[in-house]
Design a protein around this motif. Sequence first.
Motif, mmCIF file in Angstrom:
data_model
loop_
_atom_site.group_PDB
_atom_site.id
_atom_site.type_symbol
_atom_site.label_atom_id
_atom_site.label_comp_id
_atom_site.label_asym_id
_atom_site.label_seq_id
_atom_site.Cartn_x
_atom_site.Cartn_y
_atom_site.Cartn_z
ATOM 1 N N ASP A 168 0.804 -1.230 0.000
ATOM 2 C CA ASP A 168 0.000 0.000 0.000
ATOM 3 C C ASP A 168 0.838 1.281 0.000
ATOM 4 O O ASP A 168 0.295 2.365 -0.153
ATOM 5 C CB ASP A 168 -0.959 0.007 1.190
ATOM 6 N N ASP A 217 3.369 -7.338 1.183
ATOM 7 C CA ASP A 217 3.569 -6.583 2.422
ATOM 8 C C ASP A 217 2.695 -7.192 3.526
ATOM 9 O O ASP A 217 1.689 -7.832 3.245
ATOM 10 C CB ASP A 217 3.175 -5.114 2.172
ATOM 11 N N MET A 256 1.580 -5.342 6.594
ATOM 12 C CA MET A 256 0.592 -4.364 7.035
ATOM 13 C C MET A 256 -0.125 -3.778 5.829
ATOM 14 O O MET A 256 0.442 -2.945 5.115
ATOM 15 C CB MET A 256 1.280 -3.232 7.814
HETATM 16 CA CA CA Z 1 2.035 -1.456 4.364
#
Ligand code: CA
Length: 222
Positions: free
Chosen positions: A8, A51, A53
Amino acid sequence: MAILIIEDEKKLVDILKRALKTERYSVDVAYDGEDGLAKAMKNRYSMIILDIMLPKKDGFTVCKELRARDIHTPIIMLTARGIEADRVTGLDAGADDYLIKPFGLNELFARIRTVLRRRKTVDSDIRKIESLVMDNRKHEVTRGGKIVPLTPKEYKLLDTLITHQGQAVTRRQLIDHAWGPDFEETNNELNVHINYLRAKINKGSKKTLIHTIRGVGFVIKE
Ligand code: CA
């Protein structure tokens, strides 16, 4: 060769995308876990960079759900946290390797090449490590040309280890594969069976192949 990035942080995605393209990989991107999972199920990728998170669905869940659906695309996890528990959770979830942020691009490329090379050798029916040969078509294991008689559990444990040769395999991964995900140890069953397995494949050889990694599990390596 197509790579899916599930991440993100737009800045990092842009850097990765540009770098991977110069290495002649084609790149797809998902900015959250749900979209990533959907893309990974719909298309065939050579590799997923994931990823932990993430919005909507975290990386561990994405990884677990893919493996539960029998999608075995190699996965390199990205983590900002380097604590041991995360590494074990990532391996438990079925990741092939992981990288701690911040990382250098050369390190990432090296990991990608290693994971892809390892996959190529473990996807075949005949796997080798040192003088040990595991032939899944014949359902036979030999060391130095001599047949090693294994029980079904020992065979499954060796299969899991050799699929991830050179990599740490967690206790949970081994138990899931040999006994099933609902099994809880009561009598140190895993160690008992690993010890039998180790003794059998070490017989007549001086080199031990199965090594204990304290607090994590086991690894098979030369
Ligand atoms: Ca992240």
